[in-house]
Design a protein around this motif. Structure first.
Motif, mmCIF file in Angstrom:
data_model
loop_
_atom_site.group_PDB
_atom_site.id
_atom_site.type_symbol
_atom_site.label_atom_id
_atom_site.label_comp_id
_atom_site.label_asym_id
_atom_site.label_seq_id
_atom_site.Cartn_x
_atom_site.Cartn_y
_atom_site.Cartn_z
ATOM 1 N N ALA B 62 0.844 -1.204 0.000
ATOM 2 C CA ALA B 62 0.000 0.000 0.000
ATOM 3 C C ALA B 62 0.882 1.257 0.000
ATOM 4 C CB ALA B 62 -0.920 -0.003 1.205
ATOM 5 N N TYR B 63 1.927 1.233 0.821
ATOM 6 C CA TYR B 63 2.837 2.390 0.894
ATOM 7 C C TYR B 63 3.444 2.691 -0.469
ATOM 8 C CZ TYR B 63 6.334 5.663 2.538
ATOM 9 O OH TYR B 63 7.058 6.789 2.736
ATOM 10 N N LEU B 64 3.956 1.634 -1.120
ATOM 11 C CA LEU B 64 4.627 1.825 -2.407
ATOM 12 C C LEU B 64 3.653 2.327 -3.471
ATOM 13 C CD1 LEU B 64 6.960 -1.300 -2.443
ATOM 14 C CD2 LEU B 64 7.637 1.084 -2.148
ATOM 15 N N LEU B 65 2.394 1.844 -3.391
ATOM 16 C CA LEU B 65 1.407 2.284 -4.386
ATOM 17 C C LEU B 65 1.035 3.757 -4.168
ATOM 18 C CD1 LEU B 65 -0.815 -0.917 -4.671
ATOM 19 C CD2 LEU B 65 0.801 -0.003 -6.341
ATOM 20 N N VAL B 66 0.908 4.141 -2.912
ATOM 21 C CA VAL B 66 0.644 5.564 -2.628
ATOM 22 C C VAL B 66 1.824 6.406 -3.123
ATOM 23 C CG1 VAL B 66 0.359 7.302 -0.812
ATOM 24 C CG2 VAL B 66 -0.893 5.139 -0.673
ATOM 25 N N ALA B 67 3.040 5.914 -2.856
ATOM 26 C CA ALA B 67 4.238 6.642 -3.304
ATOM 27 C C ALA B 67 4.277 6.729 -4.834
ATOM 28 C CB ALA B 67 5.491 5.953 -2.784
ATOM 29 N N PHE B 68 3.815 5.661 -5.479
ATOM 30 C CA PHE B 68 3.760 5.673 -6.946
ATOM 31 C C PHE B 68 2.826 6.783 -7.438
ATOM 32 C CE2 PHE B 68 1.039 4.076 -10.496
ATOM 33 C CZ PHE B 68 1.956 4.240 -11.528
ATOM 34 N N VAL B 69 1.658 6.891 -6.823
ATOM 35 C CA VAL B 69 0.698 7.925 -7.228
ATOM 36 C C VAL B 69 1.287 9.316 -6.982
ATOM 37 C CG1 VAL B 69 -1.552 8.959 -6.729
ATOM 38 C CG2 VAL B 69 -1.337 6.473 -6.909
ATOM 39 N N THR B 70 1.826 9.542 -5.789
ATOM 40 C CA THR B 70 2.294 10.899 -5.475
ATOM 41 C C THR B 70 3.524 11.279 -6.301
ATOM 42 O OG1 THR B 70 3.660 10.119 -3.647
ATOM 43 C CG2 THR B 70 1.434 10.844 -3.110
ATOM 44 N N SER B 71 4.379 10.295 -6.623
ATOM 45 C CA SER B 71 5.557 10.698 -7.391
ATOM 46 C C SER B 71 5.253 10.798 -8.885
ATOM 47 C CB SER B 71 6.746 9.777 -7.121
ATOM 48 O OG SER B 71 6.372 8.441 -7.288
ATOM 49 N N SER B 72 4.132 10.221 -9.321
ATOM 50 C CA SER B 72 3.749 10.403 -10.728
ATOM 51 C C SER B 72 3.049 11.741 -10.948
ATOM 52 C CB SER B 72 2.800 9.297 -11.178
ATOM 53 O OG SER B 72 3.398 8.053 -10.985
ATOM 54 N N LEU B 73 2.468 12.274 -9.880
ATOM 55 C CA LEU B 73 1.730 13.533 -10.014
ATOM 56 C C LEU B 73 2.670 14.690 -10.343
ATOM 57 C CD1 LEU B 73 -0.891 13.728 -7.120
ATOM 58 C CD2 LEU B 73 -1.313 13.787 -9.556
ATOM 59 N N VAL B 74 2.175 15.612 -11.185
ATOM 60 C CA VAL B 74 2.928 16.824 -11.523
ATOM 61 C C VAL B 74 4.350 16.481 -11.970
ATOM 62 C CG1 VAL B 74 3.443 19.193 -10.805
ATOM 63 C CG2 VAL B 74 1.659 17.931 -9.641
ATOM 64 N N SER B 75 4.448 15.511 -12.863
ATOM 65 C CA SER B 75 5.789 15.158 -13.319
ATOM 66 C C SER B 75 5.905 15.246 -14.824
ATOM 67 C CB SER B 75 6.127 13.741 -12.875
ATOM 68 O OG SER B 75 5.189 12.844 -13.422
ATOM 69 N N ALA B 76 4.735 15.325 -15.492
ATOM 70 C CA ALA B 76 4.783 15.195 -16.945
ATOM 71 C C ALA B 76 5.121 16.516 -17.609
ATOM 72 C CB ALA B 76 3.468 14.641 -17.472
ATOM 73 N N TYR B 77 6.339 16.759 -17.910
ATOM 74 C CA TYR B 77 6.779 17.637 -18.987
ATOM 75 C C TYR B 77 6.495 19.131 -18.810
ATOM 76 C CZ TYR B 77 4.767 19.435 -23.506
ATOM 77 O OH TYR B 77 4.318 20.175 -24.547
ATOM 78 N N GLY B 78 5.617 19.479 -17.889
ATOM 79 C CA GLY B 78 5.281 20.887 -17.723
ATOM 80 C C GLY B 78 6.476 21.737 -17.316
ATOM 81 N N ASP B 79 7.301 21.190 -16.400
ATOM 82 C CA ASP B 79 8.442 21.966 -15.932
ATOM 83 C C ASP B 79 9.493 22.136 -17.021
ATOM 84 O OD1 ASP B 79 8.766 19.242 -15.754
ATOM 85 O OD2 ASP B 79 10.280 19.364 -14.183
ATOM 86 N N PHE B 80 9.667 21.092 -17.827
ATOM 87 C CA PHE B 80 10.664 21.201 -18.896
ATOM 88 C C PHE B 80 10.229 22.233 -19.933
ATOM 89 C CE2 PHE B 80 12.504 17.430 -17.132
ATOM 90 C CZ PHE B 80 13.842 17.577 -17.442
ATOM 91 N N ARG B 81 8.929 22.279 -20.169
ATOM 92 C CA ARG B 81 8.415 23.248 -21.124
ATOM 93 C C ARG B 81 8.633 24.667 -20.593
ATOM 94 N NH1 ARG B 81 3.484 25.414 -21.800
ATOM 95 N NH2 ARG B 81 3.030 26.213 -23.879
ATOM 96 N N MET B 82 8.328 24.846 -19.333
ATOM 97 C CA MET B 82 8.502 26.160 -18.719
ATOM 98 C C MET B 82 9.980 26.555 -18.737
ATOM 99 S SD MET B 82 7.404 27.264 -14.842
ATOM 100 C CE MET B 82 8.457 28.386 -13.926
ATOM 101 N N ALA B 83 10.857 25.594 -18.394
ATOM 102 C CA ALA B 83 12.293 25.878 -18.384
ATOM 103 C C ALA B 83 12.778 26.272 -19.772
ATOM 104 C CB ALA B 83 13.053 24.657 -17.889
ATOM 105 N N ALA B 84 12.320 25.548 -20.782
ATOM 106 C CA ALA B 84 12.753 25.838 -22.151
ATOM 107 C C ALA B 84 12.285 27.226 -22.574
ATOM 108 C CB ALA B 84 12.210 24.785 -23.103
ATOM 109 N N ARG B 85 11.079 27.584 -22.176
ATOM 110 C CA ARG B 85 10.560 28.900 -22.558
ATOM 111 C C ARG B 85 11.328 30.019 -21.863
ATOM 112 N NH1 ARG B 85 5.785 28.962 -25.403
ATOM 113 N NH2 ARG B 85 5.094 30.998 -24.710
ATOM 114 N N ILE B 86 11.788 29.754 -20.649
ATOM 115 C CA ILE B 86 12.591 30.760 -19.952
ATOM 116 C C ILE B 86 13.944 30.896 -20.649
ATOM 117 C CG2 ILE B 86 13.817 31.283 -17.815
ATOM 118 C CD1 ILE B 86 11.471 29.925 -16.329
#
Lengths: 353, 264
Positions: B62-86
């Motif tokens: 259960a712990y690992l599955l919760v950790a999987f959900v929380t570490s997958s959140l807010v990880s997809a590509y948004g930060d790299f896009r923002m960094a590239a635009r800066i």
């Protein structure tokens, strides 16, 4: 009368606006990079150097200068993207970099080399997003789309994903995006760059209408056709400084000193004899006997003197004076050979004192 | 008026994820295989009979599955896009829009997070079923858990956003992203439960916002924190969101002064 007060109140006012960029001064190679870690050296360049501009509502100003002269930097200062190093800027009563969002509502900006469309979305979605950002009502939105369709043939672009647009299509869509919220002040940074003649004409036509509707426009361009078509005032910037600010005609009077007259005489006259009488002019023989092209500095000779001299040799059959082109002036600025000594009768020459 | 714009941005960014669903799914794959590896390692370790913070195998799952959900959140590509635009100066186009930069980026994050949540919960649920089930808390506790997961979205956004703003000074994002990822993995408890860390590191994690990212939702799910203690953890999450939100606005104000968009 409110109209009279309007006329003296500038909508864009920049005073001694200066932007200094600091760039790390790295010497070559790994050694240079390592040295930079220890002793940091920077070169400072004034991209915009004490620029003062005062633009009244409804004016269309061409902002011209060679690459790196500071044109885009000025536009970025006026749109609140960059914070000036010194000097003041007020646009429509707002200091752009201090109140960026309020400024964004009154201003439309287009950077020709970059798109503000959402790359992965159809144009229609990008425009809908902008509609929501600016809070444009449905009726107004429809009216704007219809207007853009009429002039820019936007309709055919609406379902296309932005990244699949050609350059010309992208520029049309970007113009619509920049002007959707009916901004009273518009900055266009090279809006016709890379466009073919047909699209260019359409864009220029659109800009003319925009100005006719009372929009204040600053147009940055390398394309001199854009300027003559749309603007009556021109500001020339070089090395971060404004070297001329005044009427488009004034710039010709001030800087386009050379005149070119094509003369056809009724009888064959030796070009040498014409040249002998006009030692200060350059005389070249034309295509057929009796035809000459005479180039002269209008501050040394008047057109009347040239005509009088020519008619003293033979009767003038035909005469044509080339319109001095703004292009010649600007080309001289670009190649750095502009003589910065305006004539006494020059109009509004803003040569830096 | 502005709220409608942000709402529209939420929808648009969700649609963008769907446009690039292959990219999105592949990104999840990486975390998914990491999860499988962790599951195997922990099964072996727990079968050895040693005590690891008192975790049973179903609890650890259960712990690992919760950790999987929380570490997958807010990880997809948004930060790299923002960094590239800066880095490329394209951020200047974002600056001529009548929206607050931070809120706009958050709206985009929420759009992506909605899809991330849907997909990761589906994956976690399937794994739980296939591997013989995990303990499920009662409804009130489950609701607290849902709130704590929801709070992870703004919190993780702010951690990512603040580190991405460093691009205004560094001009390079890779190093920043790696440093942040490692730091978050260790101090949030998504790599291993915080109880297994040396006590000084545990204390550090608890004093920083990181523990709120994974340890908090996991503790609530597993019933290690109930009632008042659980509420306290949720309040800590809310506190960090507030503090970091304000910090983001302040850093942005300085960062934007660093902007040197070159051009003629």
């Amino acid at each position: 009368m409110p109209a009279a007060t309007m006329a003296v109140m500038p909508v864009i006012e920049a005073r001694e606006l200066t932007k200094v960029f600091r760039r790390p001064d790295k010497s070559e190679g790994l050694r240079g990079s390592l040295r930079h870690l220890v002793t940091r050296r920077y070169t400072t360049t004034s991209a915009v150097d004490h620029v003062s501009l005062s633009i009244e509502p409804g004016e269309a100003v061409a902002y011209v200068g060679p690459n790196g002269a500071g044109k885009s930097t000025t536009v970025k200062l006026l749109s609140g993207i960059l914070v000036p190093t010194s000097g003041e800027v007020v646009v429509g009563g707002i200091v752009p970099h201090r109140d960026r969002i309020a400024n964004a509502r009154q201003v439309g900006v287009l950077f020709g080399q970059r798109t503000q469309l959402w790359w992965d979305l159809p144009v229609r979605e990008s425009l809908a997003l902008l509609r929501d950002m600016y809070g444009i009502g449905p009726a107004d939105y429809r009216a704007q789309l219809a207007r853009f369709d009429e002039v820019l043939e936007l309709g055919e672009l609406l379902p296309v994903t932005a990244r699949k647009l050609s350059l010309g299509q992208r520029m049309r869509a970007d113009l619509a995006a920049a002007l959707l919220h009916r901004p009273g002040i518009v900055y266009l940074d090279e809006p016709t760059i890379g466009l073919d003649i047909a699209v260019k004409d359409r864009v220029r036509d659109f800009l003319r209408r925009l100005v006719a509707d009372g929009t204040t426009l600053i147009l940055t361009t390398h394309d001199l056709g854009d300027i003559e078509d749309v603007c009556r005032r021109i500001a020339i910037i070089d090395g971060g400084r404004i070297i001329y600010d005044g009427g488009l005609d004034g710039v010709k009077d001030t800087f386009a000193r050379e005149r070119c007259m094509h003369v056809r005489l009724t009888t064959d006259v030796d070009p040498q004899s014409v040249a002998a009488l006009l030692p200060d002019a350059e005389v070249t023989p034309g295509g057929s006997p009796g035809e000459f092209t005479i180039r002269f500095d209008r501050f040394v000779l008047t057109a009347g003197q040239v005509i009088a001299t020519a008619s003293s040799l033979a009767e003038i059959d035909d005469l044509l004076i080339d319109e001095p082109a703004i292009e010649d002036v600007v080309r001289k600025v670009y190649s750095g050979e502009l003589e910065l000594e305006p004539a006494e009768d020059g109009v509004g020459a803003g040569v830096g004192a | 008026m502005a709220a409608r714009a942000y709402l529209c941005m939420v929808k648009v960014s969700a649609r963008t994820v769907l446009t690039y669903r292959a990219n999105f799914v592949l990104g999840l794959f990486a975390v998914f295989f990491q999860l499988l590896a962790m599951l195997y390692v922990w099964r072996l370790l727990l079968e050895s009979g040693k005590d690891f913070g008192g975790y049973t195998w179903p609890q650890m799952k259960a712990y690992l599955l919760v950790a999987f959900v929380t570490s997958s959140l807010v990880s997809a590509y948004g930060d790299f896009r923002m960094a590239a635009r800066i880095r490329d100066g394209l951020v200047s186009l974002d600056l001529v829009k009548p929206v607050t930069y931070q809120t706009a980026r958050f709206a985009e994050t929420v759009g992506r997070a909605a899809l991330e949540l849907a997909v990761t919960f589906a994956v976690a649920g399937s794994i739980a079923l296939v591997t013989g089930g995990i303990p499920v808390p009662d409804l009130p506790q489950l609701l607290l858990f849902a709130v704590s997961i929801a709070a992870v979205v703004p919190l993780k956004f702010l951690v990512v956003y603040l580190s991405t703003l460093l691009c205004f000074w560094t001009q390079n994002y890779m190093g920043v992203a790696w440093a942040r990822t490692s730091l978050v993995a260790l101090l949030s408890g998504s790599l291993i439960p915080l109880v297994l860390l040396p006590s000084w590191l545990q204390t550090t994690a608890m004093l920083l916002p990181f523990a709120s990212l994974t340890a908090t939702p996991a503790a609530i799910y597993l019933g290690q924190a109930t009632g008042g203690e659980a509420l306290g953890l949720l309040l800590t999450q809310a506190g960090w969101v507030t503090v970091l939100w304000v910090a983001g606005r302040l850093v942005w104000r300085f960062a934007v002064r660093q902007l040197t968009v070159h051009g003629g």
